[in-house]
Scaffold this active site. Structure first.
Site, PDB file in Angstrom:
ATOM      1  N   CYS A  81       2.896  -0.424 -12.303  1.00  0.00           N
ATOM      2  CA  CYS A  81       3.136   0.737 -13.009  1.00  0.00           C
ATOM      3  C   CYS A  81       4.288   0.407 -14.092  1.00  0.00           C
ATOM      4  O   CYS A  81       5.182   1.176 -14.096  1.00  0.00           O
ATOM      5  CB  CYS A  81       3.612   1.867 -12.115  1.00  0.00           C
ATOM      6  SG  CYS A  81       4.837   1.539 -10.944  1.00  0.00           S
TER       7      CYS A  81
ATOM      8  N   GLU B 286       2.229  -2.650   4.312  1.00  0.00           N
ATOM      9  CA  GLU B 286       3.524  -2.222   3.538  1.00  0.00           C
ATOM     10  C   GLU B 286       4.494  -3.146   4.424  1.00  0.00           C
ATOM     11  O   GLU B 286       4.682  -2.954   5.558  1.00  0.00           O
ATOM     12  CB  GLU B 286       3.660  -0.744   3.582  1.00  0.00           C
ATOM     13  CG  GLU B 286       5.152  -0.551   3.134  1.00  0.00           C
ATOM     14  CD  GLU B 286       5.325  -1.111   1.701  1.00  0.00           C
ATOM     15  OE1 GLU B 286       6.434  -1.575   1.337  1.00  0.00           O
ATOM     16  OE2 GLU B 286       4.415  -0.857   0.611  1.00  0.00           O
TER      17      GLU B 286
ATOM     18  N   ARG C 197       8.506   2.905   4.726  1.00  0.00           N
ATOM     19  CA  ARG C 197       7.374   3.207   3.878  1.00  0.00           C
ATOM     20  C   ARG C 197       6.252   3.057   4.647  1.00  0.00           C
ATOM     21  O   ARG C 197       5.211   3.689   4.278  1.00  0.00           O
ATOM     22  CB  ARG C 197       7.605   2.544   2.515  1.00  0.00           C
ATOM     23  CG  ARG C 197       8.689   2.950   1.625  1.00  0.00           C
ATOM     24  CD  ARG C 197       8.906   1.940   0.421  1.00  0.00           C
ATOM     25  NE  ARG C 197       7.614   1.643  -0.257  1.00  0.00           N
ATOM     26  CZ  ARG C 197       7.038   2.468  -1.248  1.00  0.00           C
ATOM     27  NH1 ARG C 197       7.653   3.519  -1.758  1.00  0.00           N
ATOM     28  NH2 ARG C 197       6.037   1.911  -1.852  1.00  0.00           N
TER      29      ARG C 197
ATOM     30  N   ALA D 191       0.802  -1.213   0.104  1.00  0.00           N
ATOM     31  CA  ALA D 191       0.057  -0.033   0.001  1.00  0.00           C
ATOM     32  C   ALA D 191       0.731   1.237   0.101  1.00  0.00           C
ATOM     33  O   ALA D 191       0.116   2.298  -0.259  1.00  0.00           O
ATOM     34  CB  ALA D 191      -1.006  -0.236   1.174  1.00  0.00           C
ATOM     35  N   ALA D 192       1.949   1.254   0.413  1.00  0.00           N
ATOM     36  CA  ALA D 192       2.941   2.550   0.575  1.00  0.00           C
ATOM     37  C   ALA D 192       3.057   3.151  -0.864  1.00  0.00           C
ATOM     38  O   ALA D 192       3.207   2.519  -1.765  1.00  0.00           O
ATOM     39  CB  ALA D 192       4.092   2.288   1.238  1.00  0.00           C
ATOM     40  N   PRO D 193       2.916   4.586  -1.174  1.00  0.00           N
ATOM     41  CA  PRO D 193       2.811   5.607   0.350  1.00  0.00           C
ATOM     42  C   PRO D 193       1.505   5.720   0.650  1.00  0.00           C
ATOM     43  O   PRO D 193       1.446   6.313   1.555  1.00  0.00           O
ATOM     44  CB  PRO D 193       3.594   6.689  -0.547  1.00  0.00           C
ATOM     45  CG  PRO D 193       3.470   6.837  -2.092  1.00  0.00           C
ATOM     46  CD  PRO D 193       3.363   5.237  -2.183  1.00  0.00           C
ATOM     47  N   GLY D 194       0.586   5.288  -0.022  1.00  0.00           N
ATOM     48  CA  GLY D 194      -0.736   5.557   0.614  1.00  0.00           C
ATOM     49  C   GLY D 194      -1.967   6.026  -0.505  1.00  0.00           C
ATOM     50  O   GLY D 194      -3.238   6.255  -0.195  1.00  0.00           O
ATOM     51  N   GLY D 195      -1.647   6.128  -1.620  1.00  0.00           N
ATOM     52  CA  GLY D 195      -2.374   6.755  -2.816  1.00  0.00           C
ATOM     53  C   GLY D 195      -3.678   5.778  -2.747  1.00  0.00           C
ATOM     54  O   GLY D 195      -4.778   6.411  -2.853  1.00  0.00           O
ATOM     55  N   LYS D 196      -3.531   4.759  -2.881  1.00  0.00           N
ATOM     56  CA  LYS D 196      -4.569   3.768  -3.456  1.00  0.00           C
ATOM     57  C   LYS D 196      -5.198   3.555  -2.038  1.00  0.00           C
ATOM     58  O   LYS D 196      -6.576   3.468  -2.185  1.00  0.00           O
ATOM     59  CB  LYS D 196      -4.156   2.549  -3.916  1.00  0.00           C
ATOM     60  CG  LYS D 196      -3.622   2.820  -5.605  1.00  0.00           C
ATOM     61  CD  LYS D 196      -3.035   1.545  -6.074  1.00  0.00           C
ATOM     62  CE  LYS D 196      -2.422   1.908  -7.421  1.00  0.00           C
ATOM     63  NZ  LYS D 196      -1.292   2.674  -7.492  1.00  0.00           N
TER      64      LYS D 196
END
Length: 509
Positions: A231, A133, A138, A110-115
């Site tokens: 990504c 994470e 992180r 999950a880091a850094p936390g956008g999703k």
């Protein structure tokens, strides 16, 4: 510097014409910047009226907006958690995960936390969000972003996927695996990203991704949804990983979803003959079926839409997901309620500083019901983590036996016979939820001084009697707001506001 091996591989994938278009997108100086509105605190229209540089919506996320020639990360609204700065392509996986209030959801990498914060906004404070994470540094950043955006129902962990698959087997309704990858989608915006890239690292990432995805599958309920994303552009980490997973997990299938904004299907032709033949030698019919299914995965290409690129695949486990088969089982058992002497000091704080509906307030055996005047609630189980007091949903999994960074909403610290509220509580509350607040305009020198940690002088002494804004003779905890959005605590005494903005977050403007 874009690696030569990467170029050659992409040319073999795409062919001469499309490869030229793809490579040209890396030479284009235009970068697509976007942010996503945190609907737990505000709505898009409010923010657009205040930040005039917010432009067109991101097609696959109605709360995502492109912007140009601005630095929203330096605006007080960022510290108030009104938005998360997030690359546009990266908003797509959560859109297709389709989180809903009340569900049990895991964000595994999950880091850094956008999703994670995007999922939380869909959940609207209802349900259980476990966000994890494996890297501890992180994981700290992830926890801070959960705090900044005012999320109350998240369990933030620092675990590996194998251990989690043992603890949470068959528990979640939805899982996001935004897998650690070779990061080829970073080449456009990070000039040094190519220096760390190699074909060997791509293959190593693919091995790790298969393991993580396999562990994630064990935690999903029948009928549940799992979204896998990266990504990167590598077929090893994308189409081939999905092909491998489908072949080895026949109880999963790919979901066909409606595409928008230039998103395309994945490409089954990227699956190597060597990999296909290996599985076809075991079961040719299943191999054919899995290869066809890969075509329903999704690609976001940087030369075809406004984003840096992404891959994702929406998977579901066979079976029917109903409220009856969403187990009431709580992994590790429920958390143990805080002792009465601890909840008593917190209760005193609430009665002195929080504006609540007296008809809907009770703390009994560590369970709190608290209807806030602003219309929201602080309901749940109060428990201790060291000397820290937390509020969590009653059925949130136990923190025992897990590496926990944050377990629900951090209320504050119990210090003998008194209670000191946390920064997280300030960021969750709104001005209408407290007895005293002080509002500063977001473009004022005062809010910059506050974020710098300075003590503030109270100048207002002629406010309307009905106002909860702090006056010169006020005493107690004061919620500091900017343009009505909460941003931190101060304590009023003697006509001054003692600053309680966390030292580690202070900003020198």
């Amino acid at each position: 510097m874009i690696p030569v091996d990467f170029k050659e591989r992409m040319k073999s994938y795409l062919g001469e014409k499309e490869y030229d278009d793809f490579l040209s997108s890396f030479d284009n100086d235009e970068r697509y910047h976007s942010l996503r509105v945190n609907t737990l605190k505000c709505n898009g229209e409010d923010l657009k009226s205040k930040l005039l540089y917010i432009e067109k919506e991101v097609p696959w996320e109605e709360k995502g907006f492109y912007y140009e020639d601005a630095q929203p990360g330096k605006h007080p609204y960022h510290e108030a958690g009104l938005y998360y700065i997030q690359e546009p392509s990266a908003m797509a996986p959560v859109h297709f995960l389709d989180p809903k209030p009340g569900e049990k959801i895991l964000d595994l990498c999950a880091a850094p936390g956008g999703k994670t914060t995007q999922i939380a906004s869909y959940m609207n404070g209802e349900g259980i969000l476990v966000t994890n994470e494996i890297n501890r540094d992180r994981a700290r950043i992830l926890s801070l972003n959960v705090e900044r955006l005012g999320i109350k129902n998240a369990l933030v962990l620092n675990e590996d996927s194998a251990h989690l698959s043992e603890v949470f087997e068959g528990y979640f309704e939805k899982i996001l695996v935004d897998a650690p990858c070779s990061g080829e989608g970073m080449f456009r915006k990070n000039d040094n990203a190519g220096d760390e890239w190699s074909l060997e690292n791509v293959r190593a990432c693919a091995v790790r991704q298969k393991e993580i995805l396999s562990n994630a599958a064990k935690m999903l309920l029948p009928g549940g949804r799992l979204v896998y994303s990266t990504c990167t552009f590598s077929a090893d980490e994308n189409e081939e990983t999905i092909f491998d997973f489908l072949f080895n997990n026949p109880d999963f299938h790919v979901v066909k979803v409606e595409k928008t904004g230039g998103i395309e299907n994945g490409r089954k032709e990227f699956i190597s003959d060597e990999l296909f033949d290996r599985y076809a030698s075991i079961d040719s019919g299943r191999a054919d079926k899995c290869k066809e299914a890969v075509a329903d995965s999704l690609r976001l290409w940087p030369h075809k839409l406004k984003g840096e690129g992404h891959f994702l695949c929406v998977l579901e486990r066979d079976g029917e997901l109903t409220r009856e088969n969403v187990s009431s089982y709580v992994p590790g058992g429920r958390n143990i309620a805080a002792k009465p002497e601890c909840t008593k000091v917190f209760e005193a704080f609430v009665k002195e500083n929080i504006s609540f509906d007296k008809k809907s307030f009770e703390i009994k055996r560590g369970r709190m019901v608290c209807g806030l005047k602003g219309g929201r609630s602080l309901n749940g189980l109060i428990y201790m983590f060291g000397d820290q007091l937390y509020l969590c949903p009653e059925d949130m999994p136990s923190v025992n036996g897990l590496k926990v960074m944050r377990g629900g909403l951090h209320l504050g610290t119990v210090k003998k016979d008194r209670f000191e509220p946390s920064h997280a509580l300030a960021l969750f509350l709104k001005s209408e939820d407290v007895c005293l607040y002080k509002d500063y305009p977001s473009d004022s020198s005062e809010i910059k001084s506050y974020l710098n940690g300075q003590t503030m002088k109270i100048t207002d002494d002629t406010l309307d009697a009905a106002s909860n804004q702090v006056k010169k003779d006020s005493k107690g905890w004061v919620l500091i707001t900017t343009d009505s959005y909460s941003i931190g605590w101060a304590k009023a005494a003697g006509g001054m506001l003692k600053n309680h903005y966390p030292k580690g977050l202070r900003i020198n403007y």
